[in-house]
Write an enzyme that holds these catalytic residues in place. Structure first.
Site, mmCIF file in Angstrom:
data_model
loop_
_atom_site.group_PDB
_atom_site.id
_atom_site.type_symbol
_atom_site.label_atom_id
_atom_site.label_comp_id
_atom_site.label_asym_id
_atom_site.label_seq_id
_atom_site.Cartn_x
_atom_site.Cartn_y
_atom_site.Cartn_z
ATOM 1 C CE LYS A 166 -0.530 -0.386 4.604
ATOM 2 N NZ LYS A 166 -1.485 -0.742 6.471
ATOM 3 C CE1 TYR A 210 14.929 31.417 6.521
ATOM 4 C CE2 TYR A 210 14.384 29.333 6.607
ATOM 5 C CZ TYR A 210 14.697 30.647 6.257
ATOM 6 O OH TYR A 210 14.221 30.455 4.835
ATOM 7 C CG MET A 220 10.829 24.325 0.752
ATOM 8 S SD MET A 220 10.048 26.165 -0.121
ATOM 9 C CE MET A 220 9.312 26.409 0.821
HETATM 10 C C1 LIG Z 1 -0.891 -2.075 6.677
HETATM 11 C C2 LIG Z 1 -1.182 -2.939 6.761
HETATM 12 C C3 LIG Z 1 -0.502 -4.211 7.251
HETATM 13 C C4 LIG Z 1 1.460 -4.027 7.634
HETATM 14 O O1 LIG Z 1 1.781 -3.430 8.722
HETATM 15 P P1 LIG Z 1 3.572 -3.198 8.845
HETATM 16 O O2 LIG Z 1 3.161 -2.862 10.555
HETATM 17 O O3 LIG Z 1 3.548 -2.497 7.818
HETATM 18 O O4 LIG Z 1 3.597 -4.614 9.109
HETATM 19 C C5 LIG Z 1 -1.146 -5.573 7.904
HETATM 20 N N1 LIG Z 1 -2.403 -5.416 7.880
HETATM 21 C C6 LIG Z 1 -3.253 -4.346 7.537
HETATM 22 C C7 LIG Z 1 -4.486 -4.214 7.481
HETATM 23 C C8 LIG Z 1 -2.125 -3.278 7.210
HETATM 24 O O5 LIG Z 1 -3.390 -1.807 7.228
#
Ligand SMILES: *Cc1c(COP(=O)(O)O)cnc(C)c1O
Length: 365
Positions: free
Chosen positions: A35, A256, A304
């Site tokens: 993801k 800054y 930045m």
């Molecule tokens: C993102 C996610 C994972 C992976 O989690 P990690 O901590 O990155 O291993 C597993 N299960 C679900 C449902 C997730 O949304």
């Protein structure tokens, strides 16, 4: 010459880290969680290193399409399931498995016209209180799904809130088992922290585990354990170069807000990397950084497009010297993204997902 910042993706590290997950949960099949554009690494780049997984888990339908375009014929799981009824058509067309976490998603399935029944992962809210059916509603949801001609195999899933910490997973496992122990179907419970910390427990090591952050070379339970402890390797390097140096006298300030004041004469370097590149602005003085592979620290506020580093431990450094913000440095040096995240009050996940689009990213040679 383009601005000298770039991000590199280490395909060998991704494959190595995935092998660590397999070793930690040897009987399970392995979802590579990709993801958020593979946690910022880019799905296509990460795919090369992660194709040894048994499936890809993600959220976004466009990302699922991408994985299919890359040639993946195996399982793909939508971790949040469908967002609206017509998403089910894409699930049919691309053969996607999807999570069912709420009653509306069952309604959509019941109304869906399909030639092929779809495989679903029924999610229990065992205590995280984000997605899923509470234990009291889980079996009724299961029964509804089981009665639908649109549904093929039903697998069971939950997600742990504290696999990385002191509270642990026992309370959620107990809730899951008390409700679902006798229901048929494959199980998927463990995220990275559960794989590494609890993967050898039989209840956790069941059918499918979900490896996200560990694949990318960040320790899910840092600072309790670091990547060296878990045998993981950084899958991303963010690097740049010095574009200027300054000689400070005692009392001189940097950047800054003048948040850093030199106590003695010292040399600093100015790095072409700032918060517009995704480097965390909350990283204060002494955030670790490598210059020519030597560990030193930042000084003053991140701006930045630039940040400043102490050159005291690297007197030979000058314009053009290589600066490793995280990942692999020259001469086998290494800076874990978790060390930077800790100094910035965040976690490795956030830093790797936040590398800005203006930073060119490529697979390392
Ligand atoms: C993102 C996610 C994972 C992976 O989690 P990690 O901590 O990155 O291993 C597993 N299960 C679900 C449902 C997730 O949304």
């Amino acid at each position: 010459m383009p601005r000298p910042i770039e991000a590199l993706v280490h395909v060998d590290a991704l494959a190595h880290n995935l092998a660590r997950a397999r070793a930690a949960a040897p009987d399970a099949r392995l979802w590579a969680v990709v993801k958020a554009n593979a946690y910022g690494h880019g799905i296509a780049r990460a795919y090369e290193g992660l194709r040894g997984a048994d499936g890809f888990a993600l959220l976004d339908l466009a990302e699922a399409e991408r994985i299919r375009e890359l040639g993946w014929r195996g399982p793909v799981l939508l971790l949040e399931g469908c967002f609206e009824p017509r998403d089910l058509e894409l699930c049919s067309r691309l053969d996607l498995w999807h999570v069912v976490h709420c009653a509306e998603q069952i309604d959509w399935l019941a109304a869906h016209k399909t030639e092929r029944p779809q495989r679903v992962f029924l999610k229990m809210n065992s205590g995280m209180n984000r997605l899923g059916f509470v234990p009291g509603a889980f079996r009724a949801a299961y029964a509804r799904l089981a009665a639908l001609p649109q549904v093929d195999e039903i697998s069971l899933m939950t997600h742990f809130s504290d696999a990385d910490g002191a509270r642990g997973i026992a309370h959620q496992l107990a809730a899951f088992e008390a409700t679902a122990a006798d229901l048929p179907g494959e199980r998927s419970l463990a995220n990275s922290a559960a794989i590494l910390r609890h993967g050898l427990r039989t209840e956790v090591r069941n059918d499918w585990v979900r490896a996200g952050i560990l694949a990318y070379g960040s320790a899910p339970d840092f600072p309790a354990h670091d990547i060296r402890h878990w045998g993981l390797e950084p899958a991303m390097t963010l690097r740049s170069r010095l574009i200027a140096t300054q000689q400070l006298q005692p009392g001189d300030t940097v950047g800054y807000g003048s948040t850093y004041r030199a106590e003695q004469a010292m040399r600093i370097g100015i790095v072409a990397c700032g918060y517009a590149d995704g480097y965390p602005r909350h990283a204060g003085t002494d955030t670790p950084v490598l210059v020519d592979g030597v560990r030193t620290g930042t000084v003053g506020r991140v701006s930045m497009d630039m940040l400043a580093v102490d050159l005291t431990p690297v007197p030979d450094a000058g314009i053009g010297s290589e600066v490793t913000l995280w990942g692999r440095g020259p001469g086998g040096s290494l800076l874990a993204i978790d060390d930077v995240a800790l100094a910035a009050g965040t976690i490795g996940y956030e830093l790797m997902c936040a590398v800005a689009p203006r930073v060119p990213m490529r697979v390392a040679d």
